[in-house]
Motif scaffolding. Structure first.
Motif, PDB file in Angstrom:
ATOM      1  N   VAL A   1      40.001  92.051 -26.122  1.00 32.34           N
ATOM      2  CA  VAL A   1      39.362  90.722 -26.123  1.00 32.34           C
ATOM      3  C   VAL A   1      39.608  90.044 -27.472  1.00 32.34           C
ATOM      4  O   VAL A   1      39.965  88.862 -27.541  1.00 32.34           O
ATOM      5  CB  VAL A   1      37.844  90.822 -25.856  1.00 32.34           C
ATOM      6  N   LYS A   2      39.469  90.797 -28.565  1.00 30.36           N
ATOM      7  CA  LYS A   2      39.680  90.207 -29.893  1.00 30.36           C
ATOM      8  C   LYS A   2      41.128  89.761 -30.061  1.00 30.36           C
ATOM      9  O   LYS A   2      41.399  88.705 -30.618  1.00 30.36           O
ATOM     10  CB  LYS A   2      39.308  91.231 -30.992  1.00 30.36           C
ATOM     11  N   PHE A   3      42.048  90.592 -29.560  1.00 28.08           N
ATOM     12  CA  PHE A   3      43.471  90.297 -29.731  1.00 28.08           C
ATOM     13  C   PHE A   3      43.854  88.990 -29.041  1.00 28.08           C
ATOM     14  O   PHE A   3      44.539  88.150 -29.605  1.00 28.08           O
ATOM     15  CB  PHE A   3      44.305  91.454 -29.162  1.00 28.08           C
ATOM     16  N   ARG A   4      43.374  88.818 -27.823  1.00 23.35           N
ATOM     17  CA  ARG A   4      43.865  87.666 -27.061  1.00 23.35           C
ATOM     18  C   ARG A   4      43.033  86.405 -27.282  1.00 23.35           C
ATOM     19  O   ARG A   4      43.355  85.345 -26.761  1.00 23.35           O
ATOM     20  CB  ARG A   4      43.933  88.006 -25.565  1.00 23.35           C
ATOM     21  N   SER A   5      41.951  86.514 -28.065  1.00 23.31           N
ATOM     22  CA  SER A   5      41.111  85.330 -28.261  1.00 23.31           C
ATOM     23  C   SER A   5      41.364  84.637 -29.605  1.00 23.31           C
ATOM     24  O   SER A   5      40.623  83.752 -29.993  1.00 23.31           O
ATOM     25  CB  SER A   5      39.629  85.693 -28.111  1.00 23.31           C
TER      26      SER A   5
ATOM     27  N   PHE B   1      37.273  96.079 -26.250  1.00 26.34           N
ATOM     28  CA  PHE B   1      36.816  95.234 -27.353  1.00 26.34           C
ATOM     29  C   PHE B   1      38.032  94.705 -28.128  1.00 26.34           C
ATOM     30  O   PHE B   1      38.151  93.496 -28.374  1.00 26.34           O
ATOM     31  CB  PHE B   1      35.911  96.080 -28.259  1.00 26.34           C
TER      32      PHE B   1
END
Lengths: 248, 316
Positions: free
Chosen positions: A14-18, A11
């Motif tokens: 995904v947050k980091f790279r989006s 989770f």
């Protein structure tokens, strides 16, 4: 790793790279040291008593600040946008959330800082004149990369405690820069004040001439790193305790 | 959503018990107790500031109660084995990062709860966000698109319980109708649907059951129809070709009679059944005999007026 933790980590990844802010800050951090080595070699600005390793890593000090900002952004971005409610709805165990963020930040920064600083050393080694002492890149570069992870974790802890991005970034930059700036005001205690900062640990590991015993104390490079790691761990524990209790 | 059928079970209830949340000296929620059951839409009604959002945050474990408990399926939210697969939620503040795409927002949530990635595409289709829009950063989303994304996030785990704070906010008429049908179909599948609104007219069309609060306290917990009936003025509309004669009879029986705007008499103080029997006894033909129900709006206004609170709300 438990299943819950793996999911929380996925989770966070995904947050980091989006989001652009975290991606770009991390990219600039990783890209900074190598051109810095080339710049120092081109301008011939290195002090005669400096080392090739220290001169090559000149820009790793600002890169270290960016590492702290990356850590801060991973949590402040959540508070700023309200995503933190979504995050805690998905992973209600807040300690797990913080642990996943810590593993992501520390792991990613280490994995990027190691090649970035090693690359900078190779660039400096190729371009700098032969007159300088070489310095010992190994195992120091592993410590340098670890300092980046610790700076990121300090940013994460500060971000969790403070929540606001601007306030957090100010606080962590102050923690990294102020000790060496205000150290001289403390007279004989200068080396204790200036020597306890993450920047001092980094400079000692870099074996730069800035890391003189007068300025940053006689505590060795690795014990300094250990000291910084120790109080960062305490800050993270405090952040975890507060995070569990606080309403969001 | 097709093909999914659930049986109502005790595990799907929301159980709020003596819930209190104080901020300093002010109580946002004050000794609140109610139960939300599966298989029907339960409306959570109250003016802005009544404590609806706080109650929902307490149920979701985002805020810690000062005292009391809020359980889902008998467990605190934080103790649920698979939170997103049990409870889907949409909070008033949507909790989406403006710099992140709708797709990444949902993909992250899916990754965090072990939900397969294809489910993201399914819910996006279900709420009507096309793939191109879903790949754009949510910063540029309209209120309605943001709300659809919020609903998609709530449906992601195919949860047995849905908690939605003001879901129709910012939606156009078509969107409101869509939400209404969606809520009803989710409840018909046996899910527990709990949605808040300060729009009484909206709940009147959607909810089967009502929980009404004001200033953090429970004002009513009743089936929608019962709530309106018990709070209506007890008036009956009656029409007859022998209007004058009927009026004399009604007055003689103790009723207060007034002229309705659409024709016929509005009768106060006599039960509907008593009016029918009175007319039959005297051989008066009736063309209409209708118990007049107050709209939810009128009822809430009356209740709010009676407790002396929210006069400005009531005046809307």
């Amino acid at each position: 790793m438990t299943r819950r933790f793996r999911q929380a980590l996925a989770f966070e990844w995904v947050k980091f790279r989006s989001v652009r802010s975290t991606v770009w800050t991390t990219a600039v951090m990783a890209a900074l040291p190598a051109p810095g080595a080339a710049f120092v070699a081109a301008t011939g600005s290195l002090q005669p008593d400096d080392t090739v390793l220290g001169g090559s890593l000149t820009l790793s000090v600002p890169a270290l600040m960016l590492a702290a900002v990356v850590g801060a952004l991973t949590v402040c971005g959540e508070y700023g946008s309200g995503t933190v409610r979504t995050t805690f709805a998905v992973v209600p165990r807040r300690g797990t959330v913080l642990a996943a963020k810590a593993v992501l930040v520390a792991g990613l920064l280490y994995a990027l800082a190691l090649p970035a600083t090693a690359g900078a050393y190779l660039v400096g080694d190729a371009l700098l004149d032969d007159g300088y002492a070489q310095g010992e890149p190994l195992p120091a570069l592993f410590g340098v990369a670890a300092a980046f992870s610790v700076a990121g974790l300090l940013g994460l802890a500060a971000g969790t405690l403070i929540r606001h991005a601007a306030g957090t970034v100010t606080a962590v930059i102050a923690a990294l820069l102020l000790p060496s700036m205000i150290g001289p005001l403390f007279g004989g205690a200068e080396r204790w004040v200036a020597g306890s900062s993450p920047t001092a640990a980094l400079e000692k590991l870099m074996q730069t001439s800035d890391a003189s015993t007068d300025a940053v104390g006689s505590l060795g490079a690795w014990p300094s790193l250990l000291l910084v790691t120790g109080y960062t761990a305490l800050a993270l524990l405090a952040a975890a305790a507060l995070l569990r209790r606080r309403d969001v | 959503m097709a093909g999914r059928a659930r049986l109502p079970s005790v595990g799907d209830m929301i159980d709020v018990h003596e819930l209190t949340k104080r901020y300093g000296a002010k109580s946002a929620v004050d000794g609140l107790s109610f139960t939300v059951r599966p298989g029907r839409v339960t409306g959570f009604l109250g003016p802005n500031g009544a404590g609806k959002s706080t109650t929902m945050r307490l149920i979701l474990g985002l805020d810690a109660p000062t005292s009391g408990s809020a359980l889902v399926g008998g467990r605190a939210y934080a103790e649920l084995a698979a939170p997103l697969r049990t409870v889907g939620s949409l909070l008033d503040a949507k909790g989406v990062h403006g710099g992140r795409s709708a797709y990444a927002h949902l993909a992250g949530m899916a990754a965090g709860s072990g939900i397969p990635r294809r489910r993201v595409d399914e819910v996006l289709r279900e709420v009507g966000l096309d793939p191109a829009t879903a790949r754009r950063r949510t910063k540029g989303f309209s209120l309605g698109m943001g709300q659809r994304l919020g609903i998609a996030a709530a449906l992601l785990g195919d949860p047995a319980v849905l908690i939605l704070d003001e879901p129709v906010n910012g939606l156009d008429t078509e969107g409101i109708r869509w939400i209404r049908e969606l809520m009803k179909s989710l409840a018909a599948e046996g899910r527990t649907v709990f949605l808040s609104s300060h729009l009484m007219s909206e709940l009147e069309l959607t909810a089967d059951h009502l929980v009404v609060i004001g200033r953090g306290r429970l004002l009513a917990d009743a089936p929608m129809r019962e709530f309106i009936e018990s709070h209506s003025g007890g008036q009956t509309l009656v029409r007859s070709p022998e209007a004058e004669r009927l009026r004399e009879l009604l007055r003689a029986a103790g009723g207060r009679v007034s002229l309705d705007a659409r024709g016929g008499w509005l009768v106060d103080g006599l039960a509907t059944a008593a009016i029918g029997e009175l007319a039959r006894h005297h051989g008066v033909a009736l063309h209409e005999l209708t118990p007049r129900l107050s709209s939810l709006e009128e009822v809430y206004t009356a209740m709010a007026g009676a407790t002396g609170e929210y006069r400005t709300e009531a005046a809307r």
